[in-house]
Enzyme design. Structure first.
Site, mmCIF file in Angstrom:
data_model
loop_
_atom_site.group_PDB
_atom_site.id
_atom_site.type_symbol
_atom_site.label_atom_id
_atom_site.label_comp_id
_atom_site.label_asym_id
_atom_site.label_seq_id
_atom_site.Cartn_x
_atom_site.Cartn_y
_atom_site.Cartn_z
ATOM 1 N N SER A 157 0.824 -1.219 0.000
ATOM 2 C CA SER A 157 0.000 0.000 0.000
ATOM 3 C C SER A 157 0.854 1.264 0.000
ATOM 4 C CB SER A 157 -0.898 0.017 1.239
ATOM 5 O OG SER A 157 -1.498 -1.233 1.427
HETATM 6 N N1 SAH Z 1 0.295 -5.185 4.293
HETATM 7 C C1 SAH Z 1 0.832 -5.672 3.045
HETATM 8 C C2 SAH Z 1 -0.126 -5.401 1.912
HETATM 9 C C3 SAH Z 1 -0.298 -6.591 1.028
HETATM 10 S S1 SAH Z 1 -1.627 -6.515 -0.138
HETATM 11 C C4 SAH Z 1 2.223 -5.120 2.811
HETATM 12 O O1 SAH Z 1 2.703 -4.296 3.604
HETATM 13 O O2 SAH Z 1 2.868 -5.543 1.848
HETATM 14 C C5 SAH Z 1 -2.856 -7.486 0.667
HETATM 15 C C6 SAH Z 1 -2.550 -8.935 0.880
HETATM 16 O O3 SAH Z 1 -3.732 -9.546 1.401
HETATM 17 C C7 SAH Z 1 -2.185 -9.735 -0.370
HETATM 18 O O4 SAH Z 1 -0.904 -10.274 -0.208
HETATM 19 C C8 SAH Z 1 -3.257 -10.832 -0.433
HETATM 20 O O5 SAH Z 1 -2.764 -12.081 -0.864
HETATM 21 C C9 SAH Z 1 -3.708 -10.903 1.025
HETATM 22 N N2 SAH Z 1 -5.013 -11.514 1.268
HETATM 23 C C10 SAH Z 1 -6.170 -11.379 0.556
HETATM 24 N N3 SAH Z 1 -7.144 -12.125 1.130
HETATM 25 C C11 SAH Z 1 -6.604 -12.737 2.230
HETATM 26 C C12 SAH Z 1 -7.094 -13.643 3.226
HETATM 27 N N4 SAH Z 1 -8.351 -14.100 3.225
HETATM 28 N N5 SAH Z 1 -6.236 -14.027 4.206
HETATM 29 C C13 SAH Z 1 -4.961 -13.607 4.241
HETATM 30 N N6 SAH Z 1 -4.435 -12.770 3.323
HETATM 31 C C14 SAH Z 1 -5.242 -12.335 2.325
#
Ligand code: SAH
Length: 204
Positions: free
Chosen positions: A51
């Site tokens: 993000s």
């Molecule tokens: N906080 C992260 C942002 C990653 S984007 C950072 O700092 O990089 C959001 C993430 O949520 C993705 O990697 C995606 O695979 C994950 N995601 C989506 N649905 C999910 C679920 N049900 N359980 C765990 N992770 C999930």
């Protein structure tokens, strides 16, 4: 980056200090390193993104909502590259971060290894079910948005705790949602529009 965040209105000193303590360039591919401190989301592989710093700071500020000192146990849904989990490690006593994509879970483990953050616990699984073993949580933060806030998250939130997550609204757009669990009940507040990757069930 921190000066820019402050100029954009982030005023929580602890959030600014935590953002300043974690080097964002360590979490992105070599080709993107020169963009690491710009206010932009960046690809982290498998179709997912890290993000924008300003959105991370905004959500962390909402999550802390003026709590003095550190938050207790925090659950993060969507570890991605592990960046936000690293920032959270400075703001919470314990961080449980869950990711549904094995490739990213492994990548986050690799990224965080050298930082040696003993209070960050990386979990592989479907975060829609939360992580009951660590409950109750003082705070829950999601980095992926679904059509509703999963019931498990509300159940696993401590009374007095706060949840911040993106969620699809009636118009089909995505907005930030704050859920406060109080002794009188659960209060939900819809805030500004945001653009997060979708929350998906199951693992892959
Ligand atoms: N906080 C992260 C942002 C990653 S984007 C950072 O700092 O990089 C959001 C993430 O949520 C993705 O990697 C995606 O695979 C994950 N995601 C989506 N649905 C999910 C679920 N049900 N359980 C765990 N992770 C999930």
């Amino acid at each position: 980056m921190v000066a820019k965040l402050a100029a954009q209105g982030v005023s929580d000193a602890q959030v600014l200090a935590a953002m300043g303590a974690v080097e964002r360039h360590r979490f992105v591919d070599t080709a993107l390193v020169n963009q690491a401190y710009e206010d932009t989301s960046l690809p982290i592989g498998l179709g997912q993104t890290i993000s924008k710093p300003n959105v991370v700071a905004r959500m962390l500020e909402l999550l802390r909502h003026g709590v003095t000192g550190k938050l207790g146990r925090v659950l993060e849904i969507g570890t991605g590259c592990g960046y936000q989990a690293a920032v959270l490690s400075h703001l919470a006593k314990e961080v449980y971060s869950i990711e549904r994509l094995r490739g990213l879970h492994d990548k986050a483990r690799e990224n965080l290894r050298t930082l040696r953050l003993p209070n960050v616990h990386l979990l592989f699984g479907d975060g829609m079910m939360g992580y009951a073993k660590g409950a109750p949580y003082a705070a829950i933060i999601a980095a992926a948005g679904g059509e509703a806030i999963p019931a498990a998250w509300i159940e696993q939130l401590a009374v007095g705790g706060r949840l911040v997550a993106p969620m699809q609204t009636a118009s089909g757009a995505q907005a930030l949602v704050v859920v406060d669990k109080t002794p009188q009940g659960v209060k939900q507040t819809l805030l500004e529009a945001v653009h997060f990757v979708p929350l998906k069930s199951g693992t892959s």
